[in-house]
Design an enzyme around this catalytic site. Structure first.
Site, PDB file in Angstrom:
ATOM      1  N   ASP A 184       9.690  11.451   0.965  1.00 62.32           N
ATOM      2  CA  ASP A 184       9.830  11.865  -0.440  1.00 62.32           C
ATOM      3  C   ASP A 184      10.405  13.287  -0.472  1.00 62.32           C
ATOM      4  O   ASP A 184      10.558  13.922   0.571  1.00 62.32           O
ATOM      5  CB  ASP A 184       8.468  11.821  -1.149  1.00 62.32           C
ATOM      6  CG  ASP A 184       7.442  12.707  -0.449  1.00 62.32           C
ATOM      7  OD1 ASP A 184       6.687  12.181   0.374  1.00 62.32           O
ATOM      8  OD2 ASP A 184       7.427  13.926  -0.706  1.00 62.32           O
ATOM      9  N   GLU A 193       1.212   5.276  10.436  1.00 56.66           N
ATOM     10  CA  GLU A 193       1.913   6.178  11.358  1.00 56.66           C
ATOM     11  C   GLU A 193       1.616   5.859  12.828  1.00 56.66           C
ATOM     12  O   GLU A 193       2.313   6.335  13.722  1.00 56.66           O
ATOM     13  CB  GLU A 193       1.559   7.635  11.024  1.00 56.66           C
ATOM     14  CG  GLU A 193       2.132   8.035   9.661  1.00 56.66           C
ATOM     15  CD  GLU A 193       1.611   9.371   9.122  1.00 56.66           C
ATOM     16  OE1 GLU A 193       2.359  10.016   8.371  1.00 56.66           O
ATOM     17  OE2 GLU A 193       0.469   9.755   9.434  1.00 56.66           O
TER      18      GLU A 193
HETATM   19  N1  ADE Z   1       3.510  13.888   3.401  1.00 55.66           N
HETATM   20  C1  ADE Z   1       4.518  13.163   2.920  1.00 55.66           C
HETATM   21  N2  ADE Z   1       4.980  13.677   1.773  1.00 55.66           N
HETATM   22  C2  ADE Z   1       4.248  14.777   1.521  1.00 55.66           C
HETATM   23  C3  ADE Z   1       4.223  15.735   0.487  1.00 55.66           C
HETATM   24  N3  ADE Z   1       5.086  15.649  -0.529  1.00 55.66           N
HETATM   25  N4  ADE Z   1       3.312  16.732   0.548  1.00 55.66           N
HETATM   26  C4  ADE Z   1       2.442  16.806   1.555  1.00 55.66           C
HETATM   27  N5  ADE Z   1       2.406  15.925   2.569  1.00 55.66           N
HETATM   28  C5  ADE Z   1       3.300  14.916   2.556  1.00 55.66           C
END
Ligand code: ADE
Length: 232
Positions: free
Chosen positions: A200, A13
């Site tokens: 995601d 990041e």
């Molecule tokens: N960062 C990226 N995806 C995430 C998720 N599903 N839960 C918590 N932090 C995240």
């Protein structure tokens, strides 16, 4: 003079931004490396906080105390909490809250930090506006959303956990640092914004999708931050 603190939790990041900075000095504090210099012609401090809310809060407080930053930007990836927000899309925070805070027994709302004076910490409108404008300029392939970002010390990868968070907090995306940075910035009267690219969907597919899309999403969010800096 303005000085922008830029926090990312993971190496992916912040690495692009670190590579592009004209660095003057590096200071180590609390096992974090604070890189100070100019980025895109703007005075900035870039730091990898590490994952989770405690790391993020410590990091934000050091940026305020030791570097006297005038603004804080949190860049990174997140899990989507809305069907229409897809992998690769950007979410800019309107506000941020802790989805794992529950002190209702002392008379506050679910998610509210007792005595904080607000349920969600409001992001700076000027920084929000700049993020949206810059995103529209540099990335037309992905959608941009403005909304609530919720944070907790949990990677959300279960459909039922996700549904509960949506029901309780109406967040746009979920991650593990933003609300702590928001709270620290709020307590120090420093304007902030959180910018997250979706890696995601925070459900049963997250475990597979996160490693596939995290790098590209992190880079997209960082590119947006770099573009914004001279306009702040
Ligand atoms: N960062 C990226 N995806 C995430 C998720 N599903 N839960 C918590 N932090 C995240």
């Amino acid at each position: 003079m303005k000085k922008i603190g830029i926090i990312g939790a993971m190496a992916q990041e912040v690495e692009r931004l670190k590579g592009r900075m004209e660095a003057r000095r590096t200071i180590s504090k609390a096992s974090m490396e604070f890189l100070e210099g100019t980025l895109n012609g703007t005075e900035a401090v870039i730091v990898q906080s590490g994952i989770g809310k405690v790391n993020a809060a410590i990091c934000a407080q050091i940026l305020c105390d030791l570097f006297a930053v005038t603004h804080i930007i949190n860049t990174g990836v997140a899990g989507s909490l809305k069907n229409e927000i897809n992998i690769g899309d950007i979410v800019v925070s309107t506000d941020a809250l802790h989805h794992d805070m529950d002190a209702r027994v002392v008379g506050v709302k679910l998610g509210e930090v007792p005595q904080a004076g607000c349920l969600a910490f409001p992001a700076d409108p000027h920084l929000q506006g700049l993020a949206v404008t810059c995103c529209q300029e540099i990335d037309t392939a992905h959608a941009i959303y403005q909304g609530r970002i919720v944070s907790g010390d949990q990677f959300i990868s279960d459909r039922q956990d996700k549904a509960k968070i949506i029901e309780n907090f109406q967040g746009f995306c979920v991650e593990m640092e933003g609300a702590s940075i928001a709270q620290a910035a709020y307590l120090n009267h420093v304007p902030f914004v959180i910018i997250r690219a979706i890696s995601d969907k925070a459900d049963d597919s997250a475990e597979m999708d996160f490693p596939l899309f995290e790098k590209e999403a992190a880079a997209r969010s960082a590119a947006l931050v770099e573009h914004m800096l001279p306009l702040i």
